[in-house]
Design a protein around this motif. Sequence first.
Motif, short mmCIF file in Angstrom:
data_model
loop_
_atom_site.label_atom_id
_atom_site.label_comp_id
_atom_site.label_asym_id
_atom_site.label_seq_id
_atom_site.Cartn_x
_atom_site.Cartn_y
_atom_site.Cartn_z
N MET A 133 4.07 32.57 22.55
CA MET A 133 4.55 31.84 21.31
C MET A 133 5.76 31.07 21.87
O MET A 133 6.84 31.34 22.73
N VAL A 134 6.38 29.82 21.23
CA VAL A 134 7.37 29.07 21.68
C VAL A 134 8.26 29.15 20.53
O VAL A 134 7.81 28.76 19.51
N VAL A 135 9.42 29.34 20.70
CA VAL A 135 10.42 29.14 19.83
C VAL A 135 11.14 28.02 19.85
O VAL A 135 11.56 27.50 21.15
N ALA A 136 11.09 26.95 18.97
CA ALA A 136 11.63 25.70 18.90
C ALA A 136 12.94 25.28 18.14
O ALA A 136 12.80 25.97 16.98
N VAL A 137 14.00 24.93 18.83
CA VAL A 137 15.07 24.67 17.84
C VAL A 137 15.37 23.15 17.95
O VAL A 137 15.45 22.67 19.18
N LEU A 138 15.35 22.37 16.87
CA LEU A 138 15.49 21.07 16.83
C LEU A 138 16.93 20.43 16.46
O LEU A 138 17.68 21.43 15.73
N THR A 139 17.45 19.65 17.17
CA THR A 139 18.39 18.82 16.75
C THR A 139 18.04 17.32 16.09
O THR A 139 16.88 16.88 16.41
N ALA A 140 18.80 16.39 15.73
CA ALA A 140 18.30 15.31 15.02
C ALA A 140 17.98 14.42 15.95
O ALA A 140 18.71 14.17 17.01
N ALA A 141 16.73 13.97 15.99
CA ALA A 141 16.23 12.96 16.98
C ALA A 141 15.84 11.87 16.01
O ALA A 141 14.84 11.98 15.29
N CYS A 142 16.43 10.59 16.40
CA CYS A 142 16.14 9.47 15.42
C CYS A 142 15.36 8.37 16.00
O CYS A 142 14.99 7.50 15.41
N SER A 143 15.35 8.44 17.25
CA SER A 143 14.52 7.04 17.58
C SER A 143 12.99 7.61 18.56
O SER A 143 13.07 8.74 19.16
N ALA A 144 12.31 7.03 18.25
CA ALA A 144 10.95 7.46 18.74
C ALA A 144 10.64 6.83 20.50
O ALA A 144 10.13 7.20 21.14
N GLN A 145 12.03 6.18 20.79
CA GLN A 145 11.93 5.69 21.95
C GLN A 145 12.52 6.81 22.85
O GLN A 145 12.43 6.93 24.16
N GLY A 146 13.21 7.91 22.41
CA GLY A 146 13.70 8.92 23.12
C GLY A 146 14.86 8.85 23.96
O GLY A 146 15.41 7.79 23.81
N GLY A 147 15.05 9.81 25.11
CA GLY A 147 16.16 9.40 26.05
C GLY A 147 17.38 10.31 25.95
O GLY A 147 18.10 10.16 26.69
N GLY A 148 17.47 11.15 24.76
CA GLY A 148 18.47 11.95 24.87
C GLY A 148 19.80 11.13 24.52
O GLY A 148 19.84 10.06 24.31
N GLY A 149 20.78 12.04 23.86
CA GLY A 149 21.81 11.14 23.50
C GLY A 149 21.68 10.38 22.25
O GLY A 149 20.81 10.94 21.57
N GLU A 150 22.51 9.22 21.81
CA GLU A 150 22.29 8.74 20.50
C GLU A 150 20.96 7.68 20.56
O GLU A 150 20.70 7.21 21.66
N ALA A 151 20.45 7.71 19.52
CA ALA A 151 19.17 6.87 19.29
C ALA A 151 19.63 5.39 19.56
O ALA A 151 20.64 4.95 19.13
N GLU A 152 18.71 4.57 19.96
CA GLU A 152 18.62 3.35 20.06
C GLU A 152 18.21 2.51 19.11
O GLU A 152 18.38 1.61 18.84
N THR A 173 0.11 12.56 6.19
CA THR A 173 1.13 11.87 7.07
C THR A 173 2.37 12.87 7.05
O THR A 173 2.63 13.24 5.82
N TYR A 174 2.86 13.24 8.16
CA TYR A 174 4.10 14.01 8.34
C TYR A 174 5.21 13.42 8.95
O TYR A 174 4.88 12.27 9.65
N THR A 175 6.57 13.72 8.62
CA THR A 175 7.65 13.03 9.21
C THR A 175 8.62 14.13 9.72
O THR A 175 8.58 15.21 9.39
N GLU A 176 9.50 13.68 10.52
CA GLU A 176 10.22 14.79 11.26
C GLU A 176 11.26 15.49 10.23
O GLU A 176 12.01 15.03 9.35
N VAL A 177 11.43 16.96 10.59
CA VAL A 177 12.50 17.55 9.90
C VAL A 177 13.37 17.99 10.76
O VAL A 177 12.94 18.94 11.88
N ALA A 178 14.40 17.74 10.94
CA ALA A 178 15.58 18.03 11.91
C ALA A 178 16.37 19.45 11.51
O ALA A 178 16.46 19.86 10.19
N ASN A 179 17.14 19.94 12.41
CA ASN A 179 17.82 21.26 12.06
C ASN A 179 17.16 22.53 11.47
O ASN A 179 17.73 22.95 10.81
N VAL A 180 16.05 22.89 11.94
CA VAL A 180 15.23 23.89 11.30
C VAL A 180 14.82 24.87 12.36
O VAL A 180 14.14 24.03 13.49
#
Length: 115
Positions: free
Chosen positions: A1-20, A33-40
Amino acid sequence: MVVAVLTAACSAQGGGGEAEGDCAIVATYGDRTYTEVANVDFRVGDALGTAELPPCNDTPGADDDTAVHEATAYAVDGLDPRIAIAVRYTPDEVMLLAIQAGGSLPPEVKNLTRR
């Protein structure tokens, strides 16, 4: 099993830090259709199949990416896949996605912890 902890990710371009960019992270799986749920906090279950992630072209100067990307959809422990799935977005990032509009979980979901 993998435990995942998410922080807000706003860009599909990725890259860490602030979203571009401003693309919402969206995936389709099983005609839903599913959309991202952050901070869970959540636990990833068994692989379900292939989810499709549409392209995101909102970053000026980025390569023109018009291809749909595929990723493995995973069950989320304690949730019906018709409500939420997890998707390995990058090798280091697993995201929780839900069918509830606005990137939130339905009110009846009480077994996940919001941060």
